[in-house]
Design a protein around this motif. Structure first.
Motif, short mmCIF file in Angstrom:
data_model
loop_
_atom_site.label_atom_id
_atom_site.label_comp_id
_atom_site.label_asym_id
_atom_site.label_seq_id
_atom_site.Cartn_x
_atom_site.Cartn_y
_atom_site.Cartn_z
N UNK A 208 0.75 -1.50 0.08
CA UNK A 208 -0.11 0.01 -0.03
C UNK A 208 1.17 1.42 0.01
N UNK A 209 0.71 1.78 -1.29
CA UNK A 209 2.19 3.11 -1.51
C UNK A 209 1.56 3.98 -0.07
N UNK A 210 2.14 4.96 0.57
CA UNK A 210 2.36 5.48 0.95
C UNK A 210 2.71 7.85 0.33
N UNK A 211 3.12 7.45 -1.16
CA UNK A 211 2.98 8.30 -1.69
C UNK A 211 2.24 8.51 -3.44
N UNK A 212 1.08 8.99 -3.38
CA UNK A 212 0.23 8.43 -4.46
C UNK A 212 0.80 9.14 -5.61
N UNK A 213 0.07 8.69 -7.19
CA UNK A 213 0.68 8.83 -7.88
C UNK A 213 -0.63 9.76 -8.96
N UNK A 214 -0.08 10.14 -10.47
CA UNK A 214 -1.65 10.28 -10.80
C UNK A 214 -2.87 10.93 -10.83
N UNK A 215 -2.50 11.78 -9.83
CA UNK A 215 -3.61 13.20 -8.90
C UNK A 215 -4.51 12.16 -8.14
N UNK A 216 -4.33 10.76 -7.27
CA UNK A 216 -5.07 10.15 -6.15
C UNK A 216 -5.01 10.83 -4.83
N UNK A 217 -5.41 9.72 -4.26
CA UNK A 217 -5.32 10.49 -3.10
C UNK A 217 -4.45 9.57 -2.30
N UNK A 218 -3.64 9.96 -1.20
CA UNK A 218 -2.58 9.22 -0.49
C UNK A 218 -3.45 7.43 0.28
N UNK A 219 -3.80 6.64 0.14
CA UNK A 219 -4.17 5.46 0.82
C UNK A 219 -3.85 5.37 2.33
N UNK A 220 -5.04 5.66 3.20
CA UNK A 220 -5.33 5.89 4.67
C UNK A 220 -4.96 4.15 5.28
N UNK A 221 -3.77 4.07 6.47
CA UNK A 221 -3.17 2.95 6.16
C UNK A 221 -1.93 3.44 7.47
N UNK A 222 -2.85 3.32 8.80
CA UNK A 222 -2.05 3.43 10.19
C UNK A 222 -0.93 2.44 10.10
N UNK A 223 -0.26 2.48 11.56
CA UNK A 223 0.37 1.65 12.02
C UNK A 223 -0.39 0.72 12.80
#
Length: 275
Positions: A208-223
């Motif tokens: 689950x990427x922490x740096x979105x590309x293509x104008x997407x929002x960051x995926x919420x993925x807490x520790x």
């Protein structure tokens, strides 16, 4: 003149004692069998207890240290429980045509879509790929627009991707009227839609990427939550095995006592009939 002696009663005039019944060969053999069974149960309990306590738990915050992916998991291998959510990084290039949309993805409680891609890992002896959840979109239209933007920049570019490693959610059958729809993030399911997969090694977990590309929002993925080093379920199982071991001895005692009680009843019935 000596006094007359009382006649000595024969053993047949008295019923056997419980101790005498238990010392017979049959019940000694049963006791030895119970010892073997109890020993097996005790060993299982000890084994379960040994697995109940993690003597080398991960250090607090260990999942937040970014590690090279090959230090966390190998292609084709399952992700160990303590490593689920481990932050990792790798370098590679996107495979054009393999940006796919996964629906029913929640970001901070809001349902939307993920755009995923096949990242071909750089520097491997054999072609190796990793499924990457690139970013989140609030609706399908925005997700498909992001796919088009990503396709334009995918060819030949090598990049480093950092995120959390998460286990495969498992594929599910899509609706009959939407055969290409995916509601689970599953590298196994994505593999069926990818191109250029001949002799390809694939990572079982996804990133689950922490740096979105293509104008997407960051995926919420807490520790991930840090778990206790004590597994109480395993301790419960260990206690159960100890109870089973004790029950083996109780069963032997109960069977021997039942046999003794039957003999006493038969003795009393014979005496009553003789009278």
């Amino acid at each position: 003149m000596s006094s007359p002696q009382r006649p000595v009663a024969s053993a047949a005039e008295f019923p056997p004692t419980l101790r005498e019944v238990m010392l017979r060969g049959r019940w000694i053999g049963m006791l030895l069998l119970c010892l073997v069974v109890a020993g097996v149960f005790a060993w299982l309990g000890q084994w379960q207890l040994g697995r109940a306590i993690d003597t080398n738990p991960p250090a607090p915050g260990a999942t937040e240290k970014v590690l090279p992916i090959d230090q966390v998991v190998k292609p084709g291998a399952y992700l160990d429980g303590p490593l689920v959510g481990q932050r990792a990084e790798t370098s590679g290039s996107w495979v054009p045509g393999d940006f796919l949309v996964v629906s029913s993805r929640f970001n901070d409680g809001v349902e939307g879509y993920w755009v995923t891609g096949q990242l071909r890992i750089a520097g491997t002896a054999k072609p190796t790929s990793l499924a990457v959840a690139i970013g989140w979109a609030p609706d399908e239209k925005a997700a498909k627009a992001a796919v088009q933007r990503l396709e334009k920049t995918a060819e030949g570019s090598v990049l480093t991707v950092t995120g959390r490693l998460i286990s495969d959610e498992g594929p599910v059958a899509p609706p009959q009227d939407q055969p290409a729809r995916m509601d689970r993030m599953s590298p196994a399911a994505l593999l069926g839609f990818w191109h250029d997969t001949a002799e390809l090694d694939v990572y079982r977990p996804y990133l689950a990427s922490g740096a979105p590309l293509g104008g997407l929002d960051t995926i919420s993925s807490p520790a991930p939550e840090e778990h206790s080093s004590v597994n109480w379920l395993n301790i419960f199982y260990a206690v159960e095995w100890a109870i089973f071991a004790g029950f083996a001895f109780y069963l032997w005692y109960r069977l021997a006592k039942d046999a003794w009680e039957r003999e006493v009843e038969e003795f009393e019935e014979r005496n009553s009939a003789a009278d």
